[in-house]
Scaffold this active site. Structure first.
Site, mmCIF file in Angstrom:
data_model
loop_
_atom_site.group_PDB
_atom_site.id
_atom_site.type_symbol
_atom_site.label_atom_id
_atom_site.label_comp_id
_atom_site.label_asym_id
_atom_site.label_seq_id
_atom_site.Cartn_x
_atom_site.Cartn_y
_atom_site.Cartn_z
ATOM 1 N N SER A 24 46.954 30.397 8.246
ATOM 2 C CA SER A 24 46.504 31.431 7.309
ATOM 3 C C SER A 24 45.836 30.900 6.055
ATOM 4 C CB SER A 24 47.680 32.329 6.921
ATOM 5 O OG SER A 24 48.733 31.553 6.378
ATOM 6 N N LYS A 73 42.650 35.755 3.281
ATOM 7 C CA LYS A 73 42.739 36.917 2.393
ATOM 8 C C LYS A 73 41.379 37.454 1.940
ATOM 9 C CE LYS A 73 47.273 37.599 1.525
ATOM 10 N NZ LYS A 73 47.956 38.902 1.543
#
Length: 406
Positions: free
Chosen positions: A300, A51
């Protein structure tokens, strides 16, 4: 729009900011699924997740007025940390609204990066509603965690690195929550090689993107129930949806129980901590339906609190038959416990916990309940031990293992 020029601009901005996350070849996962499997370890990124890419690039595109007003967003954790980190680097104030169910490690890390944290609601959608209200009432600049094309552009730079490390990649697996990562990676990957297969992976209990693709438009699920809190999204982003619709070839859904297996695989084989959302592309390897391909699973993030980790380890060991408990009724006389112990020793059962209760009933012929928690090599070894006990006349019944650490 997501264009090759915008991806190049994002790559330029992020140079020197990101921590390198080169692909890791996994012999174990490759053998299990019949493909050459590579892991993209974004759990090793500076904030523990991908992110940071989108957040940092997004802030770089804001004008002075937008920055001076301060930022606000909603996040289940990883976007919160990415935005807080990037805001601190840009000396911009940031307020993050997080669901009350967010793991403590994500909350504390976000605070440590200098952001103001507000806990609200049970799922992301609840937090997002409050963040949008604060943006309007307090005149803050709202940075959406996934429904933003600039943000998705930053996330998509992952594809550049995958192709740099593995030019002949055949398939890329990405987790999907709101769709920002999938939109960015899939769009850039298709621009670089139209023939690469992009597979989105969602938890069965929160497959909002799959439902939207099947409907042909964005839909909202009534609930989002999954242990993969990072992708527990009821409504995917309408801005990124067309890119997912165009560039993601198919969706695979994964049950939570499969994430438990994947957690043990990654921890034991690669010595890495990967959160449940990041494990989706690992669990999906068993569902590809082909062999002999070069496959990349994007991990992720790895922001998981130790309580969740311990729970996953315990459930995983039980699920694989490496920890189990049995109960047996014994006559209340000397030597009964020794007889059971000899059987366990002969079959290499390692005792973790033992409870010997003489007060179950008043019948001294079967008045003692023995409960034993054992470590075994797996389901076959577990079956062998139980069978050996029964062959010696002990009616051993598998029992609830409970918390074997206590």
């Amino acid at each position: 729009m997501l264009t090759l020029e915008s991806f190049k601009a994002a790559r330029s901005v992020l140079q020197g900011v990101l921590r390198p996350t080169p692909l890791i070849y996994s012999p174990y996962l490759s053998k299990n699924c019949g493909n050459s499997v590579y892991l993209k370890p974004e759990n090793m990124q500076a904030t523990g997740a991908y992110k940071l890419r989108g957040a940092y690039y997004k802030i770089s595109t804001l004008n002075s007025e937008e920055k001076d007003r301060g930022l606000v967003t909603a996040s289940a954790g990883n976007h919160a940390q990415g935005l807080a980190y990037a805001a601190q680097a840009a000396m911009v104030e940031a307020t993050i609204v997080m669901p009350t169910t967010t793991p403590l490690v994500k909350v504390n890390n976000t605070k440590d990066y200098g952001a103001r944290v507000i806990l609200h609601g049970e799922v992301f959608d609840d937090a997002a509603e409050l963040a949008a209200k604060m943006a309007e009432e307090e005149w803050l600049t709202y940075v959406h965690p996934f429904n933003d094309l600039t943000l998705a552009t930053g996330q998509g730079t992952i594809a550049y690195e995958i192709f740099q490390d593995l030019p002949d990649v055949d398939a890329i697996l990405v987790p999907i929550g709101g769709g920002g990562l999938a939109a960015g990676v899939s769009t850039l990957a298709k621009l670089l090689n139209p023939h690469v297969e992009i597979i989105g992976v969602e938890p069965t209990g929160a497959a909002s993107m799959k439902a939207s693709l099947e409907a042909g438009h964005v839909v909202t699920l009534p609930t989002a129930s999954t242990i993969a809190d990072g992708v527990a999204v009821k409504t995917p982003g309408d801005l990124v949806f067309p890119y997912v619709q165009k560039n993601v070839d198919r969706i695979i859904t994964i049950d939570d129980s499969e994430l438990v297996d994947a957690f043990l695989d990654i921890m034991e084989r690669h010595k890495m901590v990967v959160e449940n959302a990041g494990l989706l592309p690992v669990a999906a390897l068993r569902h590809l339906g082909y062999e002999g391909k070069n496959v990349v699973s994007v991990l992720s993030g790895g922001n998981m609190d130790v309580i969740t980790m311990s729970s996953l380890v315990q459930h995983g060991l039980i699920q694989r038959g490496r920890i189990f408990t049995f109960a047996v009724q014994l006559p209340d006389r000397p030597g009964s416990l020794l007889a059971v112990s000899r059987i366990l020793a002969a079959n290499n059962g390692n005792v973790i916990k033992l409870e010997h209760n003489q007060f179950v009933n008043i019948n001294r012929q079967s008045g003692v309940e023995l409960r034993v928690t054992l470590e075994a090599f797996g389901l076959d070894h577990k079956a062998q031990i139980l069978s050996a006990l029964r062959e010696e006349g002990f009616h051993a019944v598998e029992a609830d293992t409970g918390d074997f650490y206590n």
